[in-house]
Write an enzyme that holds these catalytic residues in place. Structure first.
Site, short mmCIF file in Angstrom:
data_model
loop_
_atom_site.label_atom_id
_atom_site.label_comp_id
_atom_site.label_asym_id
_atom_site.label_seq_id
_atom_site.Cartn_x
_atom_site.Cartn_y
_atom_site.Cartn_z
N GLN A 163 0.84 -1.19 0.00
CA GLN A 163 0.00 0.00 0.00
C GLN A 163 0.88 1.25 0.00
OE1 GLN A 163 -3.26 -0.21 2.94
NE2 GLN A 163 -2.80 -2.40 3.08
N GLU A 164 0.37 2.31 -0.61
CA GLU A 164 1.18 3.51 -0.82
C GLU A 164 1.82 4.03 0.47
OE1 GLU A 164 0.86 7.83 -3.11
OE2 GLU A 164 -0.89 6.51 -3.01
#
Length: 206
Positions: free
Chosen positions: A80-81
């Site tokens: 995830q970012e």
């Protein structure tokens, strides 16, 4: 992993492993199939997984080619970012990088390319072999290895000199396990080649 690198320089430093165990970090965008690939390699069966917040770590054994019987300690890090800035903590001092790509997700292919190039061009990762797993090849619309090679700009990470990367792109399906062990074997070959070159260069310097 010299003592001069600082006490907290790498999560890998503190981990006790048997002699001959190779450290491999598995990266890629969220939902690319990293954790599914890890547990298929570990247990040779499909496990339904949830998004990784943090990391998973498993010891995996090679089953084919030159890597047969070789132990790999594989760190599967959340994609995830908000978690990606942590990647560099795991890649420092690693023997090899596996970058997993969703071969169907064209909308995020540019994002995957950006993260792959950022990882490859980091000074800490200079010369570390990279295996790109072109995952989800079983799905309709999956791009093949040649197309993905262009879309991900893999020619940009070849480089030259001591920072040059060996890389290979391997078509795979984490659910069935197709291509995973073959990819691991190729990564092992690249790691061995890098270690040999490193030894030769040290002899020349002496």
């Amino acid at each position: 992993m010299g003592a001069t690198m600082g006490k907290n320089s790498s999560l890998l430093d503190a981990l006790p492993t048997g002699q001959g165990t190779l450290h491999v970090v598995m990266l890629g965008l969220d939902s690319a199939g990293k954790t599914t690939a890890l547990y298929r390699l570990k247990f040779d069966q499909y496990l339904n997984t949830v998004p990784t917040i943090g990391f998973n770590c498993e010891k995996v054994k090679g089953t084919c080619g030159r890597s047969k019987g070789i132990n790999f300690l594989v760190w599967d890090v959340g994609g995830q970012e908000k978690l990606r800035p942590l990647w560099k903590s795991y890649t420092r001092c690693t023997d090899g990088i596996v970058f997993v790509v969703d071969s169907v997700d064209l909308e995020r292919m540019e994002e995957a390319k950006m993260e792959l190039l950022k990882t490859a061009k980091s000074a800490d990762n200079a010369g570390v072999p990279i295996l790109v797993l072109a995952n989800k090849q079983d799905l309709p619309g999956a791009k093949d290895s040649k197309e993905l090679e262009k879309l991900l700009g893999l020619h940009e990470i070849t480089g030259s000199g001591s920072s040059a990367h060996q890389w290979h792109i391997q078509a795979a399906c984490a659910i069935t396990g197709e291509g995973l062990q073959e990819g691991l074997d190729i990564l092992y070959g690249m790691i061995v080649k890098r270690k040999k070159l490193s030894k030769q260069n040290k002899r020349k310097i002496r």
